[in-house]
Design an enzyme around this catalytic site. Structure first.
Site, PDB file in Angstrom:
ATOM      1  CG  HIS A  61      12.182  41.036  36.621  1.00  0.00           C
ATOM      2  ND1 HIS A  61      11.859  41.938  35.629  1.00  0.00           N
ATOM      3  CD2 HIS A  61      13.478  40.688  36.404  1.00  0.00           C
ATOM      4  CE1 HIS A  61      12.905  42.116  34.851  1.00  0.00           C
ATOM      5  NE2 HIS A  61      13.911  41.375  35.296  1.00  0.00           N
ATOM      6  CD  GLU A  62      15.815  38.481  39.003  1.00  0.00           C
ATOM      7  OE1 GLU A  62      16.430  37.543  38.470  1.00  0.00           O
ATOM      8  OE2 GLU A  62      15.973  39.668  38.667  1.00  0.00           O
ATOM      9  CG  HIS A  65      15.000  36.659  34.122  1.00  0.00           C
ATOM     10  ND1 HIS A  65      14.942  37.047  32.805  1.00  0.00           N
ATOM     11  CD2 HIS A  65      15.086  37.803  34.852  1.00  0.00           C
ATOM     12  CE1 HIS A  65      14.983  38.365  32.728  1.00  0.00           C
ATOM     13  NE2 HIS A  65      15.065  38.853  33.963  1.00  0.00           N
TER      14      HIS A  65
END
Length: 252
Positions: A61-62, A65
């Site tokens: 998820h990170e 980004h």
């Protein structure tokens, strides 16, 4: 009224500026719940799978980004070594403690967070499109991982029992990533849904978000408690519906 307001402001400032104090409170709460629910606690292969899947789902998820920000012109995350599969680079202490606490409290869902990837939104080009894509990237990766796990389950499910560890891993990848994706769309900062609303809202709405962000974690935990108490069964039924398409189910 003015005295109470000033006292409240001082408490908020003290809380925000004293990391060790916050850490101590979280640890005390964790120890309290650990002892309270210790007799119900049982280490199992399922718990180990959940922990590993959760940690790497947050990592992907990170990374999403940071990578999308890099593609739009911001190399901040890349220069800080945050576009990496090493979960230790992304782990947030409080974000790992909170899931442990709520697990001991009997929640049916895990919530938590990783260390936010640093993004300089001023460097993104084009800016508005870049901001939206960066904010939504983590959620999209979680949904993609959930979908891929369902597809693989559908392919390999025949001949494998529900107790097969590979099947368990895929089921947990599906459940955890689908939950993370939906959870992060809640329009409360610091969640991704809140960031999207914030960046594309008027000044008045931004002021509201600026005020509530300092209480964001508390609000999120309250929402999680409310959902767990009143909607968890309905959500599990929805999750089970998609799982049944693969020939598997949660046994509801």
């Amino acid at each position: 009224m003015g005295v109470k307001s000033k006292l409240f402001d001082k408490i908020v400032i003290f809380w925000n500026e004293n990391f060790k104090f916050r850490l101590g409170i979280f640890l005390l709460v964790t120890i309290f719940f650990a002892f309270k629910f210790l007799e119900k606690f049982e280490l199992s292969i399922d718990m180990a799978i959940i922990f590993v899947v959760y940690m790497f789902s947050m990592t992907f998820h990170e990374i999403a980004h940071g990578y999308v920000a890099y593609r739009f012109g911001d190399d901040t995350a890349k220069n800080m070594g945050r576009i990496t599969l090493n979960p230790l680079k992304h782990i947030d202490l409080f974000g790992m403690i909170v899931p442990f606490i709520i697990f001991l409290c009997g929640f049916k869902f895990l919530i938590g967070w990783a260390k936010p990837v640093p993004v300089n939104f001023c460097k993104l080009t084009p800016r508005k499109k870049g901001i939206f894509c960066v904010c939504i990237a983590g959620v999209m990766v979680n949904f993609i991982l959930a979908a891929v796990s369902l597809i693989v389950l559908r392919i390999i499910r025949n001949g494998l029992g529900i107790d097969n560890n590979i099947v368990k891993i895929l089921i947990y990848i599906y459940l955890i990533n689908l939950l993370l994706g939906i959870f992060n769309l809640i329009p409360i900062t610091p969640l991704d849904g809140g960031r999207i609303v914030y960046f594309f809202s008027s000044g008045k709405i931004k002021k509201v978000y600026d005020f509530i962000e300092k209480y964001g974690v508390v609000i999120i935990i309250m929402i999680a408690y409310f959902v767990n108490e009143y909607f968890s069964d309905k959500i599990l039924i929805m999750f089970d519906f998609f799982l049944k398409l693969t020939g598997t189910n949660l046994g509801l």
